[in-house]
Design a protein around this motif. Structure first.
Motif, PDB file in Angstrom:
ATOM      1  N   PRO A  53       0.828  -1.331   0.078  1.00 23.30           N
ATOM      2  CA  PRO A  53       0.162  -0.032  -0.022  1.00 23.30           C
ATOM      3  C   PRO A  53       0.795   1.163  -0.177  1.00 23.30           C
ATOM      4  N   PHE A  54       2.057   1.129   0.170  1.00 21.94           N
ATOM      5  CA  PHE A  54       3.017   2.225   0.243  1.00 21.94           C
ATOM      6  C   PHE A  54       3.573   2.649  -0.979  1.00 21.94           C
ATOM      7  N   LEU A  56       5.831   1.149  -2.581  1.00 22.38           N
ATOM      8  CA  LEU A  56       7.488   1.089  -2.917  1.00 22.38           C
ATOM      9  C   LEU A  56       7.932  -0.321  -3.307  1.00 22.38           C
ATOM     10  N   PHE A  68       5.295  -7.051   2.474  1.00 23.64           N
ATOM     11  CA  PHE A  68       6.387  -5.892   2.138  1.00 23.64           C
ATOM     12  C   PHE A  68       7.162  -5.451   3.227  1.00 23.64           C
TER      13      PHE A  68
END
Lengths: 226, 226
Positions: A53-54, A56, A68
């Motif tokens: 969700p970030f 990256l 993640f």
């Protein structure tokens, strides 16, 4: 039934992707590197955001386990495959593993910030046609040198940061150092005998050499600068 | 033989000291808080530097185990005392614990930086007679709000950040939030329904209330500002 394949979604140039690949190579685990088109911003859109969700790189899948954050992925791999390849957490001893954990936190909270900032100025800025900001480099280098003074003392008494053998406490440092060692500031490492000897050991491991082969961003960049 | 006493060298006002105390209280462990005279710089001199070479509080001793870095200390305590008090790492399931680890890394790498910067401007600057830098606050608040948007989404599907029960992934956030919630920027939490409900749950735990009793820096400070 086919064995679930480990998937790493990312790019080999990325330091955080490389951190996970280093762990996979140390463990001798098969995996698939699923390339993410970061140039077109694929990591900032669905379906990638459902993996991280970030937005990256990397993201990670092992069967139905979806994770993640590179350091969390490495802990998971090191714990799940404790007895395969290099023992990267020394989990059999609660005392030894706590020392490994301490130096992993040192990497995350003291080393990562300044080396990220210096690499950004030296390597990323020129990719965007910007000059490195020498004021930022000076200030961040001072912080990094203070950290490396403590590493020099630690490594004068301990063969590796986390203890007597190679662990995630060392491995997690490698990706940023691969790029940093191509900059003029590499003397921060080479001028400290014990830190330099440590870097020579960890950078010449088979797994490091294999993963570093995919990290050629610095060469193109510094060639352009000349 | 007397049971070895856990010693935490630090001060109850310090966020990183409080992080370790929260874990000790959740586990119901006896400990001794050994005060460090930070005002006179005792943490920057020997003998303290032999406990924490970075000259930061806290440092930790459990019999002959000597550690620093609050998150590493908490992992050690949670693992050693897995079956006592709250299970803070969900170590019995490699999948569940990997999710906890992921959100612990999120706290360390996404949440900690901006909230530290905002608290520094709002709370530490005035202690030194400096005004908060509103430009820094604006920029760091934007980063923090982006992180909290992801938390809001996560907490709409999961009761706690690390999964269905309270873990270190939640606990590690508490110390900075205790101070942040006394600033005018607390609306970043209260305006997000799921984040706000999460904060209400974790801030009213018995262990949190006990440890927060020692964190009164903000009250004196904000009283002075009025």
């Amino acid at each position: 039934m086919a064995k679930p394949i480990i998937k790493v979604h990312g790019i080999s140039l990325s330091t955080c992707t490389a951190r996970v690949l280093l762990c996979l190579h140390e463990k001798g685990l098969q995996y698939q590197l699923v390339p993410i088109d970061v140039a077109s911003g694929a990591h900032k859109r669905q379906p990638y955001l459902s993996l991280n969700p970030f937005g990256l790189v990397p993201a990670f899948e092992d069967g139905n386990v979806s994770l993640f954050e590179s350091r969390a992925i490495n802990r998971y791999l090191a714990r799940k495959h404790e007895d395969k390849g290099t023992d990267l957490l020394l989990s059999k001893s609660s005392t030894e593993s706590a020392i490994v954990e301490t130096w992993m936190e040192v990497e995350a909270h003291h080393f990562n910030g300044p080396i990220f900032a210096i690499n950004h100025q030296r390597i990323i800025n020129p990719l965007y046609g910007l000059d490195p900001d020498e004021e930022i480099i000076k200030s961040e280098l001072e912080k990094l040198e203070n950290v490396l003074d403590i590493y020099e003392e630690r490594l004068s008494k301990s063969e590796y940061l986390g203890g007597k053998s190679y662990t995630l406490a060392d491995l997690n440092h490698i990706p940023f150092l691969v790029y940093f060692m191509k900059t003029p500031n590499a003397t921060a490492i080479t001028s400290r005998p014990h830190v330099n000897a440590w870097w020579n050991k960890i950078s010449t491991r088979k797994a490091t050499i294999e993963v570093e082969a995919g990290m050629k961003l610095h060469l193109a960049n510094f060639d352009n600068e000349k």
